[in-house]
Design a protein around this motif. Structure first.
Motif, PDB file in Angstrom:
ATOM      1  N   TYR A  80      40.716 -52.975  21.723  1.00  0.00           N
ATOM      2  CA  TYR A  80      41.951 -52.210  21.925  1.00  0.00           C
ATOM      3  C   TYR A  80      41.677 -50.705  21.897  1.00  0.00           C
ATOM      4  CZ  TYR A  80      41.794 -51.383  16.923  1.00  0.00           C
ATOM      5  OH  TYR A  80      41.386 -51.012  15.679  1.00  0.00           O
ATOM      6  N   ARG A  81      42.664 -49.965  22.372  1.00  0.00           N
ATOM      7  CA  ARG A  81      42.657 -48.500  22.304  1.00  0.00           C
ATOM      8  C   ARG A  81      44.091 -48.081  22.038  1.00  0.00           C
ATOM      9  NH1 ARG A  81      40.973 -46.718  27.377  1.00  0.00           N
ATOM     10  NH2 ARG A  81      43.125 -46.465  27.993  1.00  0.00           N
ATOM     11  N   SER A  82      44.281 -47.123  21.136  1.00  0.00           N
ATOM     12  CA  SER A  82      45.627 -46.714  20.780  1.00  0.00           C
ATOM     13  C   SER A  82      45.651 -45.231  20.422  1.00  0.00           C
ATOM     14  CB  SER A  82      46.110 -47.532  19.574  1.00  0.00           C
ATOM     15  OG  SER A  82      47.352 -47.057  19.127  1.00  0.00           O
ATOM     16  N   THR A  83      46.708 -44.560  20.837  1.00  0.00           N
ATOM     17  CA  THR A  83      46.975 -43.190  20.390  1.00  0.00           C
ATOM     18  C   THR A  83      48.399 -43.159  19.856  1.00  0.00           C
ATOM     19  OG1 THR A  83      47.673 -42.526  22.596  1.00  0.00           O
ATOM     20  CG2 THR A  83      45.394 -42.050  21.994  1.00  0.00           C
ATOM     21  N   MET A  84      48.605 -42.346  18.820  1.00  0.00           N
ATOM     22  CA  MET A  84      49.917 -42.231  18.225  1.00  0.00           C
ATOM     23  C   MET A  84      50.143 -40.779  17.825  1.00  0.00           C
ATOM     24  SD  MET A  84      51.672 -44.406  15.131  1.00  0.00           S
ATOM     25  CE  MET A  84      50.393 -44.101  13.951  1.00  0.00           C
ATOM     26  N   PHE A  85      51.274 -40.230  18.260  1.00  0.00           N
ATOM     27  CA  PHE A  85      51.683 -38.882  17.894  1.00  0.00           C
ATOM     28  C   PHE A  85      52.974 -38.990  17.102  1.00  0.00           C
ATOM     29  CE2 PHE A  85      49.434 -38.569  21.911  1.00  0.00           C
ATOM     30  CZ  PHE A  85      48.500 -37.587  21.630  1.00  0.00           C
ATOM     31  N   GLY A  86      53.103 -38.169  16.078  1.00  0.00           N
ATOM     32  CA  GLY A  86      54.330 -38.159  15.285  1.00  0.00           C
ATOM     33  C   GLY A  86      54.686 -36.740  14.888  1.00  0.00           C
ATOM     34  N   VAL A  87      55.978 -36.482  14.749  1.00  0.00           N
ATOM     35  CA  VAL A  87      56.438 -35.160  14.324  1.00  0.00           C
ATOM     36  C   VAL A  87      57.781 -35.321  13.631  1.00  0.00           C
ATOM     37  CG1 VAL A  87      57.598 -34.604  16.513  1.00  0.00           C
ATOM     38  CG2 VAL A  87      56.752 -32.766  15.038  1.00  0.00           C
ATOM     39  N   GLY A  88      58.033 -34.454  12.657  1.00  0.00           N
ATOM     40  CA  GLY A  88      59.330 -34.495  11.995  1.00  0.00           C
ATOM     41  C   GLY A  88      59.377 -33.619  10.754  1.00  0.00           C
ATOM     42  N   PRO A  89      60.565 -33.489  10.192  1.00  0.00           N
ATOM     43  CA  PRO A  89      60.746 -32.659   8.995  1.00  0.00           C
ATOM     44  C   PRO A  89      60.394 -33.421   7.714  1.00  0.00           C
ATOM     45  CG  PRO A  89      62.844 -33.528   9.696  1.00  0.00           C
ATOM     46  CD  PRO A  89      61.831 -33.976  10.726  1.00  0.00           C
ATOM     47  N   PHE A  90      60.082 -32.667   6.669  1.00  0.00           N
ATOM     48  CA  PHE A  90      59.862 -33.255   5.357  1.00  0.00           C
ATOM     49  C   PHE A  90      60.541 -32.389   4.301  1.00  0.00           C
ATOM     50  CE2 PHE A  90      56.420 -30.186   5.362  1.00  0.00           C
ATOM     51  CZ  PHE A  90      56.366 -29.740   4.047  1.00  0.00           C
ATOM     52  N   MET A  91      60.807 -32.994   3.153  1.00  0.00           N
ATOM     53  CA  MET A  91      61.384 -32.290   2.018  1.00  0.00           C
ATOM     54  C   MET A  91      60.769 -32.888   0.760  1.00  0.00           C
ATOM     55  SD  MET A  91      63.925 -29.967   1.224  1.00  0.00           S
ATOM     56  CE  MET A  91      64.750 -29.943   2.777  1.00  0.00           C
ATOM     57  N   ASN A  92      60.270 -32.023  -0.131  1.00  0.00           N
ATOM     58  CA  ASN A  92      59.712 -32.458  -1.408  1.00  0.00           C
ATOM     59  C   ASN A  92      60.415 -31.726  -2.532  1.00  0.00           C
ATOM     60  OD1 ASN A  92      57.711 -34.176  -0.368  1.00  0.00           O
ATOM     61  ND2 ASN A  92      56.296 -32.483  -0.098  1.00  0.00           N
ATOM     62  N   TYR A 100      57.360 -35.942  -8.454  1.00  0.00           N
ATOM     63  CA  TYR A 100      57.949 -35.448  -7.213  1.00  0.00           C
ATOM     64  C   TYR A 100      58.751 -36.555  -6.542  1.00  0.00           C
ATOM     65  CZ  TYR A 100      54.305 -37.959  -4.665  1.00  0.00           C
ATOM     66  OH  TYR A 100      53.487 -38.931  -4.162  1.00  0.00           O
ATOM     67  N   LEU A 101      59.742 -36.140  -5.795  1.00  0.00           N
ATOM     68  CA  LEU A 101      60.508 -37.006  -4.905  1.00  0.00           C
ATOM     69  C   LEU A 101      60.344 -36.441  -3.501  1.00  0.00           C
ATOM     70  CD1 LEU A 101      63.818 -37.423  -6.923  1.00  0.00           C
ATOM     71  CD2 LEU A 101      61.982 -39.109  -6.659  1.00  0.00           C
ATOM     72  N   GLY A 102      60.236 -37.294  -2.502  1.00  0.00           N
ATOM     73  CA  GLY A 102      60.011 -36.805  -1.154  1.00  0.00           C
ATOM     74  C   GLY A 102      60.753 -37.597  -0.106  1.00  0.00           C
ATOM     75  N   ALA A 103      61.029 -36.931   0.994  1.00  0.00           N
ATOM     76  CA  ALA A 103      61.617 -37.545   2.181  1.00  0.00           C
ATOM     77  C   ALA A 103      60.867 -36.997   3.392  1.00  0.00           C
ATOM     78  CB  ALA A 103      63.100 -37.223   2.281  1.00  0.00           C
ATOM     79  N   ASN A 104      60.574 -37.872   4.341  1.00  0.00           N
ATOM     80  CA  ASN A 104      59.802 -37.481   5.515  1.00  0.00           C
ATOM     81  C   ASN A 104      60.318 -38.289   6.702  1.00  0.00           C
ATOM     82  OD1 ASN A 104      57.891 -36.973   7.458  1.00  0.00           O
ATOM     83  ND2 ASN A 104      56.141 -37.559   6.228  1.00  0.00           N
ATOM     84  N   LEU A 105      60.884 -37.607   7.678  1.00  0.00           N
ATOM     85  CA  LEU A 105      61.359 -38.262   8.900  1.00  0.00           C
ATOM     86  C   LEU A 105      60.322 -38.036   9.989  1.00  0.00           C
ATOM     87  CD1 LEU A 105      63.735 -39.735  10.352  1.00  0.00           C
ATOM     88  CD2 LEU A 105      64.480 -37.463  11.080  1.00  0.00           C
ATOM     89  N   GLN A 106      59.776 -39.111  10.534  1.00  0.00           N
ATOM     90  CA  GLN A 106      58.766 -39.008  11.581  1.00  0.00           C
ATOM     91  C   GLN A 106      59.235 -39.767  12.819  1.00  0.00           C
ATOM     92  OE1 GLN A 106      55.084 -37.878  11.534  1.00  0.00           O
ATOM     93  NE2 GLN A 106      56.303 -36.501  10.293  1.00  0.00           N
TER      94      GLN A 106
END
Length: 175
Positions: A80-92, A100-106
């Motif tokens: 197989y071959r795979s590429t994955m891109f992700g982007v989004g905001p985070f809050m810690n 710590y508590l965290g939230a991450n939307l990707q």
């Protein structure tokens, strides 16, 4: 398909939540943080995995940080071959300098090709990771984070990922 996602996500989780923040205690005016993580893996059948996750944040208060995190991963093997891109905001949110508590939307863009069956697909998926953990001081402004995040949007029958639970180990410098 899902069997290759589990080790990928474990490597991804360790590096996506690894953080290096720039800042010194003498420069309280510098509220910007920068960092990221790098993942590298090898496996059977000529498997190779490379991942990078840069991030930039801003300290809203001494205990609250928000910003943007990105990720890119590339995987290949004999099958197989795979590429994955992700982007989004985070809050810690950091409290008691030990937790710590965290939230991450990707939002992910996935391109996958099965070399054996000549099967291809492109998919997009959104993940909302919520969690937290423990921080251990390892230097003046350096901490090691050990925690767990859970993708509250994960659905077993429709997700590219094999699980919504993501353990993480990371490092933060400059908090």
């Amino acid at each position: 398909m899902k069997k290759f996602i589990i080790p990928v996500m474990l490597m991804f989780s360790g590096s996506v939540f690894s953080q290096v923040s720039v800042g010194t205690s003498g420069q309280e005016n510098n509220k910007w943080t920068f960092g990221g993580g790098i993942g590298l893996g090898f496996g059977s059948n000529s498997a190779f995995y490379l991942q990078a996750s840069p991030r930039v944040g801003y300290r809203l208060t001494n205990d609250l940080e928000g910003g943007v995190v990105g990720s890119v991963s590339w995987q290949t093997s004999d099958y197989y071959r795979s590429t994955m891109f992700g982007v989004g905001p985070f809050m810690n949110y950091y409290f008691a300098r030990s937790f710590y508590l965290g939230a991450n939307l990707q939002h992910y863009f996935i391109n996958y090709k099965d070399k054996y069956y000549d099967y291809k697909f492109n998919k997009e998926e959104t993940a909302l990771y919520l969690g937290g953990g423990y921080m251990q001081r390892i230097g003046n402004n350096s901490f090691m984070q050990i925690g767990v995040m859970y993708n509250v949007l994960w659905k077993e029958d429709s997700s590219i990922f094999s699980s919504g639970l993501i353990p993480n180990i990371g490092f933060v410098v400059g908090l």
